[in-house]
Scaffold this active site. Structure first.
Site, PDB file in Angstrom:
ATOM      1  N   SER A 102     -21.362 -49.016 -16.571  1.00  0.00           N
ATOM      2  CA  SER A 102     -21.522 -49.732 -18.259  1.00  0.00           C
ATOM      3  C   SER A 102     -19.730 -50.180 -17.886  1.00  0.00           C
ATOM      4  CB  SER A 102     -22.351 -49.045 -18.928  1.00  0.00           C
ATOM      5  OG  SER A 102     -22.128 -49.756 -19.988  1.00  0.00           O
ATOM      6  N   ASP A 152     -32.550 -54.714 -19.834  1.00  0.00           N
ATOM      7  CA  ASP A 152     -31.207 -53.955 -20.068  1.00  0.00           C
ATOM      8  C   ASP A 152     -30.508 -54.902 -21.020  1.00  0.00           C
ATOM      9  OD1 ASP A 152     -28.117 -53.304 -20.941  1.00  0.00           O
ATOM     10  OD2 ASP A 152     -28.329 -53.578 -18.261  1.00  0.00           O
ATOM     11  N   HIS A 183     -30.353 -50.291 -20.038  1.00  0.00           N
ATOM     12  CA  HIS A 183     -29.047 -50.418 -19.153  1.00  0.00           C
ATOM     13  C   HIS A 183     -29.004 -49.246 -18.583  1.00  0.00           C
ATOM     14  CE1 HIS A 183     -24.770 -51.157 -20.062  1.00  0.00           C
ATOM     15  NE2 HIS A 183     -24.847 -49.969 -20.167  1.00  0.00           N
TER      16      HIS A 183
END
Ligand code: MLT
Length: 200
Positions: A102, A152, A183
């Site tokens: 991320s 996501d 995600h």
């Protein structure tokens, strides 16, 4: 930068640079490093920016909207930290493979976008395109593994595909792996990354 360094048992292995997601820290991804290469040295770094108390690697103006000036500054800061850490801990600066999730994947992608020799390769879990409209350095031979989720909401599939295409235009060798998830960082995608790594 706050970090942990764990020396590996084989100096010929790359050093794995671990970069956590928003709100994480330098301990989060240590188990993943062991799954990828238990003999490699590990340098795990904590992001220098705080957003409501949550560590990050660069500021954002809103979710998915990056503070580009800060991104550029923090990318340089991380690159210079890698130079210093390589001297301090005696690892090969030219043999660093990033493993980011991320926000950590985004700063790793930013290293690739801004510096030709910052990384030997990268495993990017749920990254975005860090910056639009710039010319990338020549990344010939740089292997990149991208893990993305078809659902996501933070990194939509088109963003993963755009990142793949931008890196490939710079001659990087990209593998894009899909999970039918959101995600989250899944065990399956870490195993897929480990398999990709073993093939390098
Ligand atoms: C970012 O800000 O880097 C992305 O939105 C991913 C995240 O939430 O950290």
């Amino acid at each position: 930068m706050k970090h942990v360094f764990n020396k590996g048992t084989n100096d010929n292995k790359p050093t794995l640079l671990l970069l956590h997601g928003t709100g994480g820290n330098e301990l989060d991804l240590l188990p993943i490093a062991g799954m990828i290469d238990e003999k490699a040295s590990v340098l795990s770094v904590r992001g220098n920016v705080l957003e409501n108390g949550m560590p990050r690697f660069f500021r954002r103006l809103a979710e998915g909207v990056f503070d580009i000036e800060d991104l550029i500054f923090r990318t340089k800061e991380l690159n210079e930290f890698l130079d210093e850490a390589a001297v301090k801990y005696g690892f090969d600066r030219h043999n660093v493979i990033a493993v980011g999730y991320s926000n950590g994947a985004n700063i790793a992608a930013s290293l690739l976008f801004h510096y030709q020799n910052a990384l030997k390769g990268a495993i990017l879990h749920h990254p975005m395109v860090p910056r639009k409209g710039i010319e990338l350095p020549d990344l010939t031979g740089t292997p990149v593994f991208i893990a993305a989720g078809t659902n996501d909401p933070i990194c939509p599939p088109s963003e993963s595909e755009e990142l793949q295409s931008l890196l490939e235009k710079a001659n990087a060798k990209v593998e894009l792996h899909w999970e039918n998830r959101g995600h989250q960082l899944t065990l399956q995608e870490v195993e897929a990354a480990a398999q990709w790594y073993r093939g390098l």
